[in-house]
Design a protein around this motif. Structure first.
Motif, PDB file in Angstrom:
ATOM      1  N   GLU A  72       5.121  -8.139  -0.525  1.00  0.00           N
ATOM      2  CA  GLU A  72       4.814  -7.380  -1.747  1.00  0.00           C
ATOM      3  C   GLU A  72       4.577  -8.322  -2.923  1.00  0.00           C
ATOM      4  OE1 GLU A  72       7.891  -4.631  -2.598  1.00  0.00           O
ATOM      5  OE2 GLU A  72       7.390  -3.347  -0.883  1.00  0.00           O
ATOM      6  N   ILE A  73       5.470  -9.338  -3.057  1.00  0.00           N
ATOM      7  CA  ILE A  73       5.342 -10.265  -4.185  1.00  0.00           C
ATOM      8  C   ILE A  73       4.019 -11.030  -4.099  1.00  0.00           C
ATOM      9  CG2 ILE A  73       6.305 -12.386  -5.146  1.00  0.00           C
ATOM     10  CD1 ILE A  73       7.843 -10.086  -6.014  1.00  0.00           C
ATOM     11  N   VAL A  74       3.668 -11.516  -2.885  1.00  0.00           N
ATOM     12  CA  VAL A  74       2.437 -12.294  -2.744  1.00  0.00           C
ATOM     13  C   VAL A  74       1.227 -11.432  -3.071  1.00  0.00           C
ATOM     14  CG1 VAL A  74       0.977 -13.452  -1.063  1.00  0.00           C
ATOM     15  CG2 VAL A  74       3.392 -13.931  -1.108  1.00  0.00           C
ATOM     16  N   VAL A  75       1.210 -10.191  -2.546  1.00  0.00           N
ATOM     17  CA  VAL A  75       0.067  -9.306  -2.818  1.00  0.00           C
ATOM     18  C   VAL A  75      -0.012  -8.985  -4.306  1.00  0.00           C
ATOM     19  CG1 VAL A  75      -0.809  -6.983  -2.427  1.00  0.00           C
ATOM     20  CG2 VAL A  75      -0.041  -8.345  -0.513  1.00  0.00           C
ATOM     21  N   TYR A  76       1.164  -8.742  -4.930  1.00  0.00           N
ATOM     22  CA  TYR A  76       1.186  -8.434  -6.376  1.00  0.00           C
ATOM     23  C   TYR A  76       0.669  -9.618  -7.185  1.00  0.00           C
ATOM     24  CZ  TYR A  76       3.059  -7.496 -10.994  1.00  0.00           C
ATOM     25  OH  TYR A  76       3.187  -7.326 -12.334  1.00  0.00           O
ATOM     26  N   ALA A  77       1.140 -10.836  -6.829  1.00  0.00           N
ATOM     27  CA  ALA A  77       0.733 -12.018  -7.593  1.00  0.00           C
ATOM     28  C   ALA A  77      -0.759 -12.261  -7.454  1.00  0.00           C
ATOM     29  CB  ALA A  77       1.508 -13.240  -7.123  1.00  0.00           C
ATOM     30  N   TYR A  78      -1.313 -12.049  -6.235  1.00  0.00           N
ATOM     31  CA  TYR A  78      -2.737 -12.295  -6.073  1.00  0.00           C
ATOM     32  C   TYR A  78      -3.587 -11.201  -6.692  1.00  0.00           C
ATOM     33  CZ  TYR A  78      -2.707 -16.596  -3.526  1.00  0.00           C
ATOM     34  OH  TYR A  78      -2.584 -17.906  -3.212  1.00  0.00           O
ATOM     35  N   GLN A  79      -3.025  -9.971  -6.806  1.00  0.00           N
ATOM     36  CA  GLN A  79      -3.801  -8.928  -7.481  1.00  0.00           C
ATOM     37  C   GLN A  79      -3.870  -9.179  -8.981  1.00  0.00           C
ATOM     38  OE1 GLN A  79      -1.903  -5.396  -6.191  1.00  0.00           O
ATOM     39  NE2 GLN A  79      -3.321  -5.062  -4.498  1.00  0.00           N
ATOM     40  N   ASN A  80      -2.815  -9.796  -9.561  1.00  0.00           N
ATOM     41  CA  ASN A  80      -2.804 -10.087 -10.999  1.00  0.00           C
ATOM     42  C   ASN A  80      -2.905 -11.587 -11.234  1.00  0.00           C
ATOM     43  OD1 ASN A  80      -2.212  -7.294 -11.865  1.00  0.00           O
ATOM     44  ND2 ASN A  80      -0.393  -7.672 -10.641  1.00  0.00           N
ATOM     45  N   SER A  81      -3.769 -12.273 -10.456  1.00  0.00           N
ATOM     46  CA  SER A  81      -3.720 -13.735 -10.472  1.00  0.00           C
ATOM     47  C   SER A  81      -4.165 -14.313 -11.804  1.00  0.00           C
ATOM     48  CB  SER A  81      -4.573 -14.293  -9.347  1.00  0.00           C
ATOM     49  OG  SER A  81      -5.900 -13.893  -9.501  1.00  0.00           O
ATOM     50  N   ILE A  82      -5.145 -13.691 -12.484  1.00  0.00           N
ATOM     51  CA  ILE A  82      -5.634 -14.256 -13.741  1.00  0.00           C
ATOM     52  C   ILE A  82      -4.501 -14.285 -14.778  1.00  0.00           C
ATOM     53  CG2 ILE A  82      -7.401 -14.086 -15.502  1.00  0.00           C
ATOM     54  CD1 ILE A  82      -8.736 -14.380 -12.990  1.00  0.00           C
ATOM     55  N   TYR A  83      -3.783 -13.163 -14.865  1.00  0.00           N
ATOM     56  CA  TYR A  83      -2.667 -13.063 -15.822  1.00  0.00           C
ATOM     57  C   TYR A  83      -1.632 -14.145 -15.548  1.00  0.00           C
ATOM     58  CZ  TYR A  83       1.551 -11.203 -17.921  1.00  0.00           C
ATOM     59  OH  TYR A  83       2.708 -11.059 -18.628  1.00  0.00           O
ATOM     60  N   TYR A  84      -1.244 -14.289 -14.257  1.00  0.00           N
ATOM     61  CA  TYR A  84      -0.173 -15.246 -13.963  1.00  0.00           C
ATOM     62  C   TYR A  84      -0.651 -16.682 -14.081  1.00  0.00           C
ATOM     63  CZ  TYR A  84       3.154 -11.688 -12.883  1.00  0.00           C
ATOM     64  OH  TYR A  84       4.028 -10.653 -13.009  1.00  0.00           O
ATOM     65  N   ILE A  85      -1.938 -16.950 -13.761  1.00  0.00           N
ATOM     66  CA  ILE A  85      -2.431 -18.325 -13.938  1.00  0.00           C
ATOM     67  C   ILE A  85      -2.416 -18.699 -15.417  1.00  0.00           C
ATOM     68  CG2 ILE A  85      -4.563 -19.691 -13.852  1.00  0.00           C
ATOM     69  CD1 ILE A  85      -5.033 -18.520 -11.106  1.00  0.00           C
ATOM     70  N   GLY A  86      -2.846 -17.773 -16.286  1.00  0.00           N
ATOM     71  CA  GLY A  86      -2.798 -18.046 -17.715  1.00  0.00           C
ATOM     72  C   GLY A  86      -1.381 -18.247 -18.211  1.00  0.00           C
ATOM     73  N   LYS A  87      -0.452 -17.445 -17.648  1.00  0.00           N
ATOM     74  CA  LYS A  87       0.941 -17.566 -18.077  1.00  0.00           C
ATOM     75  C   LYS A  87       1.543 -18.904 -17.633  1.00  0.00           C
ATOM     76  CE  LYS A  87       5.191 -14.982 -17.779  1.00  0.00           C
ATOM     77  NZ  LYS A  87       5.892 -14.023 -16.909  1.00  0.00           N
ATOM     78  N   ILE A  88       1.240 -19.321 -16.386  1.00  0.00           N
ATOM     79  CA  ILE A  88       1.771 -20.600 -15.911  1.00  0.00           C
ATOM     80  C   ILE A  88       1.243 -21.743 -16.765  1.00  0.00           C
ATOM     81  CG2 ILE A  88       1.807 -22.205 -13.963  1.00  0.00           C
ATOM     82  CD1 ILE A  88       1.487 -19.826 -12.147  1.00  0.00           C
ATOM     83  N   LEU A  89      -0.054 -21.676 -17.126  1.00  0.00           N
ATOM     84  CA  LEU A  89      -0.663 -22.793 -17.863  1.00  0.00           C
ATOM     85  C   LEU A  89      -0.018 -23.017 -19.215  1.00  0.00           C
ATOM     86  CD1 LEU A  89      -4.510 -22.705 -17.318  1.00  0.00           C
ATOM     87  CD2 LEU A  89      -2.921 -24.463 -16.682  1.00  0.00           C
ATOM     88  N   VAL A  90       0.564 -21.992 -19.832  1.00  0.00           N
ATOM     89  CA  VAL A  90       1.176 -22.206 -21.146  1.00  0.00           C
ATOM     90  C   VAL A  90       2.700 -22.189 -21.085  1.00  0.00           C
ATOM     91  CG1 VAL A  90      -0.775 -21.439 -22.493  1.00  0.00           C
ATOM     92  CG2 VAL A  90       0.894 -19.792 -21.722  1.00  0.00           C
TER      93      VAL A  90
END
Lengths: 107, 174
Positions: free
Chosen positions: B126-144
């Motif tokens: 579930e976590i992997v599918v959720y993270a990949y469905q919202n990948s843009i949001y989480y990539i932006g969050k990780i970068l900052v």
């Protein structure tokens, strides 16, 4: 379509790039082979982040492999810009882009 | 029973690897650059098969759009396009080294039992599918947040590369 399949594609791509670095005598062709190797590393990192379970149940930990690939792409862009600038500089100096002529630093 | 995704995966892998092989085997360096662009497009398709849409877009813009064009420009500025891609003296050694490394890597990948580390329970799935469905949001969050120091460091590296490239190719005026 398993992790194993992606890793095998990545390994073959890496070895093609490695062979290209050794067997080519044109500096631009060597740079192109280096790009192939960097791409293969990206495939391996993204496949691992997709298939291997995360350590913690934090969604941002799942995407760390993708971040690896983003930074590798950044460094590859810098590398190709500098490499081609060096190629142009050597070409202006020696009128050649073959590695046998780029021996300025040889004693 | 072959799934349709498997067929697409094998076709993409075949196209990617054969165009990568053509990059190092063809004599014409301009054709080698075009095959390199084809290889990058194959990698874009592999990223899409891995559900990494952001990376597929980045790969398409930076590699296919920018790096291929810069390489083709460099080929055009230097002469000898037709004979520009000969082999060096280490031809036999290079092929042997490549075959050896390839065999070693493939044997070690096939021997290892990947099912022991790639089986996800339902919560992790579930976590992997959720993270990949919202990948843009989480990539932006990780970068900052998590990776802000490497982010700033890589922007300095890009700045230094641009300045270095300009200072390498500019005309010396005494």
């Amino acid at each position: 379509m398993t992790l194993e399949g992606f890793l095998i594609i990545s390994a073959i791509l890496f070895c093609i790039g490695l062979t290209g670095v050794v067997i080519k005598s044109n500096i631009i062709a060597i740079l192109m082979s280096v790009e192939l190797m960097l791409n293969s590393v990206n495939i391996a990192a993204v496949a691992a982040s997709r298939y291997v379970p995360p350590i913690t149940l934090d969604p941002s930990q799942v995407l760390m492999g993708n971040m690896f690939a983003v930074f590798v792409i950044t460094i590859a862009a810098a590398e190709v810009a500098l490499g081609l600038a060096i190629v142009m500089s050597v070409y202006k100096d020696k009128q050649s882009i073959f590695i046998k002529d780029a021996s300025h630093l040889k004693g | 029973m072959m799934q349709i995704a498997d067929i697409i995966f094998y076709l993409t892998g075949l196209i990617t690897l054969s165009s990568a092989l053509m990059v190092i085997l063809t004599k014409d360096i301009f054709r080698a650059a075009l095959f390199l662009a084809a290889t990058f497009l194959g990698v874009v398709a592999l990223f899409i098969l891995l559900f990494a849409e952001f990376l597929a877009a980045v790969q398409l813009i930076i590699y296919v759009g920018a790096i291929s064009v810069v390489i083709i420009f460099a080929i055009m500025f230097t002469k000898n396009v037709k004979i520009g891609n000969p082999f060096s003296n280490f031809r036999i050694t290079g092929f042997l080294l490549g075959l050896f490394m390839c065999g070693l890597l493939i044997i070690s990948i096939t021997v290892f039992d990947w099912d022991t580390i790639t089986t996800l329970d339902t919560k992790e799935m579930e976590i992997v599918v959720y993270a990949y469905q919202n990948s843009i949001y989480y990539i932006g969050k990780i970068l900052v947040t998590n990776l802000v120091v490497p982010f700033i460091a890589s922007s300095f590296i890009l700045l230094a590369a641009v300045i270095g490239a300009i200072s390498l190719v500019k005309e010396r005026t005494e």
